[in-house]
Design an enzyme around this catalytic site. Structure first.
Site, mmCIF file in Angstrom:
data_model
loop_
_atom_site.group_PDB
_atom_site.id
_atom_site.type_symbol
_atom_site.label_atom_id
_atom_site.label_comp_id
_atom_site.label_asym_id
_atom_site.label_seq_id
_atom_site.Cartn_x
_atom_site.Cartn_y
_atom_site.Cartn_z
ATOM 1 N N ALA A 24 -12.273 71.364 -18.438
ATOM 2 C CA ALA A 24 -12.286 69.901 -18.340
ATOM 3 C C ALA A 24 -13.672 69.372 -17.992
ATOM 4 O O ALA A 24 -14.142 68.397 -18.581
ATOM 5 C CB ALA A 24 -11.268 69.438 -17.296
ATOM 6 N N GLU A 25 -14.349 70.021 -17.039
ATOM 7 C CA GLU A 25 -15.683 69.549 -16.653
ATOM 8 C C GLU A 25 -16.682 69.733 -17.790
ATOM 9 O O GLU A 25 -17.546 68.878 -18.002
ATOM 10 C CB GLU A 25 -16.185 70.245 -15.391
ATOM 11 C CG GLU A 25 -17.541 69.711 -14.982
ATOM 12 C CD GLU A 25 -17.759 69.655 -13.485
ATOM 13 O OE1 GLU A 25 -18.827 69.158 -13.096
ATOM 14 O OE2 GLU A 25 -16.889 70.077 -12.717
ATOM 15 N N THR A 26 -16.554 70.811 -18.516
ATOM 16 C CA THR A 26 -17.439 71.030 -19.664
ATOM 17 C C THR A 26 -17.261 69.910 -20.691
ATOM 18 O O THR A 26 -18.240 69.318 -21.153
ATOM 19 C CB THR A 26 -17.149 72.405 -20.304
ATOM 20 O OG1 THR A 26 -17.406 73.427 -19.330
ATOM 21 C CG2 THR A 26 -18.011 72.641 -21.529
#
Length: 145
Positions: free
Chosen positions: A68-70
């Site tokens: 998700a952060e990527t």
């Protein structure tokens, strides 16, 4: 981004994607994340469950958050434009169900795209289209000094 079906990198962002996969030592590559769609309005990437499991054999929640952060960080960078600095400042995740095999797919869509921040919702689903995790990430956008 080693897959022949991967999307082309937008002009001006070659350095970002080079850093994501540099020398095989970066997290996205270690997790096996492969981008399928790249646009500030929609990003899609897959990640294998194999190699990203916790001791009980389930997809590790931290791997879902890293996916998700990527996606959210790269979406914010695409929105901000070349030459701007983007850093994640807040992320949360709700894990709905377990994934034990195959690929999961993360789809990031913007909730807010401003001059100073960008917020994305990331839906992570299993191969049957069932939601495994929902995450929200907010990134700060600044000019590089």
């Amino acid at each position: 981004m080693t897959d022949a079906s991967s999307p082309s990198v937008p002009v001006g962002f070659e350095g970002i994607f080079g850093d994501v996969y540099r020398d095989g030592g970066q997290l996205a590559e270690k997790l096996g994340i492969e981008f399928k769609e790249l646009d500030a309005q929609r990003l899609v990437a897959t990640m294998p469950v194999e190699g990203n499991r916790q001791p009980l054999g389930l997809l590790h929640g931290g791997a879902s958050v890293a996916l998700a952060e990527t996606l959210g960080s790269i979406g914010a960078a695409l929105h901000a434009g070349p030459g701007r600095l983007v850093v994640g400042v807040d992320i949360n995740a709700t894990h709905h169900r377990a994934a034990v095999s195959g690929l999961v797919t993360g789809t990031a869509t913007p909730l807010h795209l401003g001059r100073g921040t960008a917020t994305y919702e990331v839906a992570i689903t299993d191969e049957h289209g069932k939601r495994v995790c929902t995450s929200r990430i907010t990134c700060l956008i600044r000019d590089k000094r």
